[in-house]
Design an enzyme around this catalytic site. Structure first.
Site, PDB file in Angstrom:
ATOM      1  N   ASP A   1      53.501  31.483   6.791  1.00 47.28           N
ATOM      2  CA  ASP A   1      53.867  32.390   7.882  1.00 47.28           C
ATOM      3  C   ASP A   1      54.711  31.606   8.882  1.00 47.28           C
ATOM      4  OD1 ASP A   1      51.965  30.773   9.141  1.00 47.28           O
ATOM      5  OD2 ASP A   1      50.379  32.225   8.742  1.00 47.28           O
TER       6      ASP A   1
ATOM      7  N   ASP B   1      55.695  30.629  12.940  1.00 40.58           N
ATOM      8  CA  ASP B   1      55.386  30.604  14.361  1.00 40.58           C
ATOM      9  C   ASP B   1      56.673  30.295  15.102  1.00 40.58           C
ATOM     10  OD1 ASP B   1      52.509  30.861  14.053  1.00 40.58           O
ATOM     11  OD2 ASP B   1      52.551  28.821  13.264  1.00 40.58           O
TER      12      ASP B   1
ATOM     13  N   ASP C   1      49.136  18.516  17.170  1.00 44.66           N
ATOM     14  CA  ASP C   1      48.242  17.493  16.618  1.00 44.66           C
ATOM     15  C   ASP C   1      48.979  16.371  15.870  1.00 44.66           C
ATOM     16  OD1 ASP C   1      48.890  19.396  14.697  1.00 44.66           O
ATOM     17  OD2 ASP C   1      46.815  19.880  14.160  1.00 44.66           O
TER      18      ASP C   1
END
Ligand code: ATP
Ligand code: MG
Length: 451
Positions: free
Chosen positions: A72, A74, A149
């Site tokens: 997907d 973002d 992260d």
């Protein structure tokens, strides 16, 4: 107090983010805008035309660089959620603390978030272990990159110029097949312990090795996962199990000492000698399905992972003289309740799990009208797939799973005939199994070792 002081000293010592990002041209990274989904391109274009910064970010850029199709997309932007909402007719704001916007385009949904400031344990509200409780302050693009992260997750792709904006040498790390934490790994794990699970999952899924600095602290810090809310842990476990690399992920978790004592589910999976073969078979089966783009049902998956727990609780109750049927239902509830503290299995999924388990003893009854009723059950297909796995693991005779296959596909007359033949077939299969048990064929491993 001392711990706080130490943390301050250490976080100062950690390498600070480079202020000027590298701008990597398409000639070096090779991602063409045509490789993105139309919706992701459109969302970026509309926001940029409105005078905002907008990039595809995170997993999708990383996956394209590695050569995996993205799951997907973002988008990260300088526009506020309200500005994003106003720019797209089919969009809605979700989340209360930190608002993000879902933009629908065709069949796709793009998650659009406003650049967020990094919240270190010094400035943010934390729990007593240093876990950051809210991550909800808008910031600059550089800050947004620093709060992510891993370096490979902090890449911003601009579809307009086909340039990657790289603040933390993520492109180089991908080329070197390394998963490197942004900032000091211990601090980052303390802020959010789920990053330990993400390290293992992303490493396994992407074929990256976890940088030693990020890998070493995991064993010591694993215990921090106890403070993570159960719903978050469930989401992360589900991602891990449905990644298409569940077998690899779980083996890695065991190596990192991440399974022990903190997730009852993982203890169950990895430390039950009886069920181990069944569990690995089921995970292999799931990985295969994911790779073939077939759907994976979380209910089915958790039903397999916990089945041997149910079997042993059920056996104990039967041995104590309880009737089989109520004993099974009690055993199912006990096993699910034991997981609930750590892993918030949603009610819908728990319902699916129970349906699959409850069907199992009904497959033993091959007489009268029972088989006709069983195949009418809405979860028959899942229950039968489950039965087949049990047979493959050697828990029950394959003859039973084959019989139900034939029964489900037969016409009415054939079905009556199958029911008539069932006792003889079952007896023949049992005899064969007894003979096999007496004379194990040379070179075949015992089921528990075969995983
Ligand atoms: P996947 O392939 O599973 O979607 P992903 O990296 O895209 O992997 P998401 O959960 O979709 O994972 O997160 C999107 C991005 O948000 C990540 O790439 C990362 O930049 C950031 N992110 C997600 N979780 C964290 C976290 N716990 N701490 C910091 N940044 C995070
Ligand atoms: Mg993602």
């Amino acid at each position: 107090m001392i711990r706080k002081l130490l943390r301050k000293v250490f976080s100062r010592a950690a390498p600070s983010a480079p202020v000027e990002p590298a701008l990597i041209p398409v000639a070096r990274h090779g991602i063409r805008r045509e490789q993105l989904s139309p919706a992701a391109r459109k969302v970026c274009a509309v926001l940029q035309e409105g005078g905002h910064k907008a990039f595809v970010v995170g997993g999708a850029v990383r996956d394209l660089l590695i050569g995996h199709p993205p799951k997907d997309y973002d988008v990260a932007t300088s526009a506020t959620p309200e500005e994003v909402r106003a720019a797209f007719r089919r969009s809605r704001i979700i989340g209360r603390r930190f608002k993000i916007v879902h933009v629908m385009s065709g069949a796709e949904t793009i998650e659009v978030s406003t650049f967020r400031a990094s919240q270190d344990a010094e400035s943010a509200e934390t729990d007593e272990h240093g876990r950051v409780l809210h991550d909800n302050v808008f910031g600059s693009q550089a800050e947004d990159a620093t709060r992510r992260d891993f370096t490979v997750n902090a890449l911003y792709y601009d579809p307009g110029t086909e340039t990657i904006v790289d603040y933390h040498h993520g492109v180089a790390d991908i080329q070197q097949k390394t998963l490197r934490m942004i900032g000091d790994p211990r601090t980052r794990y303390r802020e959010d312990p789920v990053r330990m699970l993400r390290a293992v999952r992303l490493g396994a899924k992407l074929g990256l090795s976890i940088d030693p600095a990020a890998r070493h602290p995991i064993r010591d810090m694993a215990v921090l996962l106890e403070n993570v809310p159960a719903a978050r842990l469930f989401d992360e476990m589900l991602k891990l199990l449905c990644s298409g690399h569940a077998v690899k992920c779980l083996k890695q978790l065991r190596e990192e000492g991440l399974h022990h004592g903190l997730l009852p589910l993982l203890d169950v999976i990895l430390e039950q000698p009886m069920g181990e073969r069944f569990v690995w078979l089921s995970l292999e089966n799931t990985d295969e399905r994911v790779r073939q783009d077939k759907s994976v049902s979380p209910g089915f998956l958790f039903a397999t992972l916990l089945w041997h727990e149910v079997l042993s609780a059920w056996d104990k109750k039967k041995a104590a003289g309880e009737h089989a049927q109520p004993a099974l239902f009690e055993a199912m509830d006990e096993v699910l309740d034991a997981q609930a503290g750590k892993l918030a299995i949603t009610r819908r999924i728990a319902g699916d799990i129970k349906d699959i388990w409850a069907l199992q003893p009904r497959f033993d009854k091959r007489s009268g009208k029972t088989p006709y009723r069983v195949i009418e059950q809405p979860r028959f297909r899942a229950g039968w797939d489950f039965l087949r796995l049990r047979a493959q693991a050697g828990e029950i005779p394959m003859e039973l799973a084959d019989w139900w296959d034939r029964f489900a596909h037969a016409g009415h007359d054939e079905r009556d005939e199958l029911i008539r033949q069932a006792p003889a077939e079952a007896a023949a299969a049992a005899k064969k199994r007894r003979r096999k048990r007496r004379k194990p064929a040379a070179g075949t491993a015992a089921p528990a070792d075969a995983a």
